[in-house]
Motif scaffolding. Structure first.
Motif, PDB file in Angstrom:
ATOM      1  N   UNK A 174       0.829  -1.211   0.000  1.00 30.68           N
ATOM      2  CA  UNK A 174       0.000   0.000   0.000  1.00 30.68           C
ATOM      3  C   UNK A 174       0.863   1.260   0.000  1.00 30.68           C
ATOM      4  N   UNK A 175       1.927   1.237   0.790  1.00 31.47           N
ATOM      5  CA  UNK A 175       2.829   2.390   0.846  1.00 31.47           C
ATOM      6  C   UNK A 175       3.529   2.597  -0.493  1.00 31.47           C
ATOM      7  N   UNK A 176       3.992   1.506  -1.118  1.00 28.62           N
ATOM      8  CA  UNK A 176       4.659   1.627  -2.419  1.00 28.62           C
ATOM      9  C   UNK A 176       3.708   2.229  -3.451  1.00 28.62           C
ATOM     10  N   UNK A 185       4.424   5.770  -5.165  1.00 27.61           N
ATOM     11  CA  UNK A 185       4.559   5.783  -6.624  1.00 27.61           C
ATOM     12  C   UNK A 185       3.621   6.813  -7.240  1.00 27.61           C
ATOM     13  N   UNK A 186       2.434   7.002  -6.622  1.00 25.26           N
ATOM     14  CA  UNK A 186       1.503   8.012  -7.138  1.00 25.26           C
ATOM     15  C   UNK A 186       2.063   9.420  -6.958  1.00 25.26           C
ATOM     16  N   UNK A 187       3.027   9.585  -6.040  1.00 25.46           N
ATOM     17  CA  UNK A 187       3.718  10.862  -5.837  1.00 25.46           C
ATOM     18  C   UNK A 187       5.002  10.935  -6.644  1.00 25.46           C
ATOM     19  N   UNK A 188       5.309   9.855  -7.350  1.00 31.42           N
ATOM     20  CA  UNK A 188       6.544   9.813  -8.113  1.00 31.42           C
ATOM     21  C   UNK A 188       7.756   9.458  -7.260  1.00 31.42           C
ATOM     22  N   UNK A 189       7.522   8.798  -6.136  1.00 32.66           N
ATOM     23  CA  UNK A 189       8.602   8.446  -5.213  1.00 32.66           C
ATOM     24  C   UNK A 189       8.708   6.931  -5.059  1.00 32.66           C
ATOM     25  N   UNK A 190       9.896   6.472  -4.805  1.00 36.80           N
ATOM     26  CA  UNK A 190      10.084   5.077  -4.415  1.00 36.80           C
ATOM     27  C   UNK A 190       9.890   4.984  -2.906  1.00 36.80           C
ATOM     28  N   UNK A 191       9.721   3.774  -2.418  1.00 37.13           N
ATOM     29  CA  UNK A 191       9.618   3.567  -0.980  1.00 37.13           C
ATOM     30  C   UNK A 191      10.895   4.049  -0.297  1.00 37.13           C
ATOM     31  N   UNK A 192      12.032   3.777  -0.895  1.00 35.63           N
ATOM     32  CA  UNK A 192      13.319   4.211  -0.343  1.00 35.63           C
ATOM     33  C   UNK A 192      13.388   5.736  -0.248  1.00 35.63           C
ATOM     34  N   UNK A 193      12.939   6.428  -1.293  1.00 42.15           N
ATOM     35  CA  UNK A 193      12.953   7.906  -1.266  1.00 42.15           C
ATOM     36  C   UNK A 193      12.026   8.444  -0.180  1.00 42.15           C
ATOM     37  N   UNK A 194      10.860   7.836  -0.042  1.00 45.85           N
ATOM     38  CA  UNK A 194       9.901   8.278   0.973  1.00 45.85           C
ATOM     39  C   UNK A 194      10.473   8.089   2.374  1.00 45.85           C
ATOM     40  N   UNK A 195      11.121   6.958   2.608  1.00 47.57           N
ATOM     41  CA  UNK A 195      11.724   6.705   3.913  1.00 47.57           C
ATOM     42  C   UNK A 195      12.853   7.704   4.169  1.00 47.57           C
ATOM     43  N   UNK A 196      13.643   8.018   3.149  1.00 48.29           N
ATOM     44  CA  UNK A 196      14.702   9.019   3.306  1.00 48.29           C
ATOM     45  C   UNK A 196      14.130  10.392   3.640  1.00 48.29           C
ATOM     46  N   UNK A 197      13.013  10.743   3.023  1.00 50.22           N
ATOM     47  CA  UNK A 197      12.356  12.021   3.345  1.00 50.22           C
ATOM     48  C   UNK A 197      11.949  12.030   4.810  1.00 50.22           C
TER      49      UNK A 197
END
Length: 96
Positions: free
Chosen positions: A17-19, A23-35
């Motif tokens: 669900x998070x991925x 992805x709908x924001x144009x982010x990977x899970x890794x990028x989101x966690x880094x944010x």
């Protein structure tokens, strides 16, 4: 800046669900966690509210009533006046 891999155990459904969300924001899970991590370090806190859910409708109504002065006792100018009022309440309840 060198990067490192980190393993985190999460529920499979939550990960999916998070991925999809990120992805709908144009982010990977890794990028989101880094944010999330960068914002946490910047604020020296978890960057969102963590706690119990927002108040229920009864509590929200009580807050609104209090802000409007509905259902509040009258004000007192002294402790003696307050005590006199409390004693009067006790005398009333003794007769009921």
């Amino acid at each position: 800046m060198a990067t490192v891999s980190t393993n985190v155990k999460i529920d499979q459904t939550l990960k999916q669900e998070a991925q999809e969300l990120f992805e709908s924001f144009g982010l990977s899970l890794s990028s989101a966690i880094n944010i999330f991590l960068r914002q946490s370090v910047r604020e020296q806190a978890i960057p969102f509210r963590v706690g119990n859910p927002l108040p229920n409708m009864e509590t929200i109504q009580a807050i609104e009533d209090a802000r409007k002065g509905i259902g509040l006792s009258r004000g007192f100018t002294s402790v003696a006046e307050l005590m006199e009022d409390l004693d009067a309440d006790d005398q009333i309840s003794d007769h009921i």
